[in-house]
Design a protein around this motif. Sequence first.
Motif: not given
Length: 389
Positions: A192, A196, A301, A327, A329, A333
């Motif tokens: 992350a 990400t 995140i 976003t 994650s 990601g």
Amino acid sequence: MDNKELSSKTAGKPIRCKAAVCREPGEPLVIEEIMVAPPSPYEVRIRIICTSLCHSDITFWKLKVPPACFPRILGHEAVGVVESVGENVEEVAEGDVVIPTFLSDCGECADCCSEKSNLCSKFPFKVHPWMPRYETSRFTGLKGEVLYHFLFVSSFSEYTVVDITHVVKIDPAIPPNRACLFGCCVATGVGAACKTANVGAGSTVVIFGLGSIGLAVAKGARLCGANRIIGVDVNPEKFEIGKKFGVTEFINSRDCGNKSLSQVIHEMTGGGADYSFECVGLASLVQEAYASCRQGWGKTIVLGVDKPGAQLNFRSFDVLHSGKILTGSLFGGVKAKSDLPVLLKRYMDKELQLDEFVTHEVGFEDINKAFELLMEGTVSDVLYGWTNE
């Protein structure tokens, strides 16, 4: 008996072994003998060497509403040895050391073939009680009752069956009680931060929740060169733990007086953090994390697993005018089959230190003790594992 000798005796046959079965929500796991079926096509049967306990296991252990289902075999952070493989499996063979992952990587769909996503569209992530291709179980009790799977892994068993899209072959030289952490905790947190968020050097990071995921985020942020890493938690003892992982400052969320967390963070940082990570799984904290980010370029995140049906509420005006990013994650990601080997190499090269994550190791028979230790909240979540040598 070595792994190949074992496989020749058991391949294609059901295996009788021990598992820690969750039969009722919140009740102690029951260690009992179960039957594990042979792998079907595109599946692998694995002998679990070591597994660790993640807070997500606790969440679904307690859960009383769908997607909860019982009896179930929990566990999703593990390392094991391939005992046998089903038809059409060429990627691994008997005796290989592997990490089973809860997120699929089929290598064929548009998402898996893209560098932009780690979310497989052929076998999408869900809290599923079955094998992903067939929607059937490989576990039964000795009386023939079906035992449900968890996150496509179910590592709280001496043997489990996993789809090949959820299996990553690793170097057998990696210690099992470190390798298992890459099944969720380390990959999610470090990924992350590094993938990400792509944390920039010299930046300011705020981490909401200093459990294992939050501490792994701190590790990743430090690897990326973050200048300030601010940890937020209700337990002040977490600050001393967090220092070992790179946390530079601490906020006790219970000691903010009449100010919100975001107000405190804005004052500390002179306008907000460059990156905020929500690692607890509370909608209210996601909103505080978003509010804590700097306008114009702040990134929030979301890593924490909230209760089913939880919703976020944002004013459209604030989203439009703040210019910030929010976003999710999932698994940091990380694309399991291409990114996990890179992370594992960073560990083997001593660039990524993991010893701080492991504070307790308990035997299989003491798995309920691991649950108790985790729920005490005095240390981080996946620091407890059981081994089955």
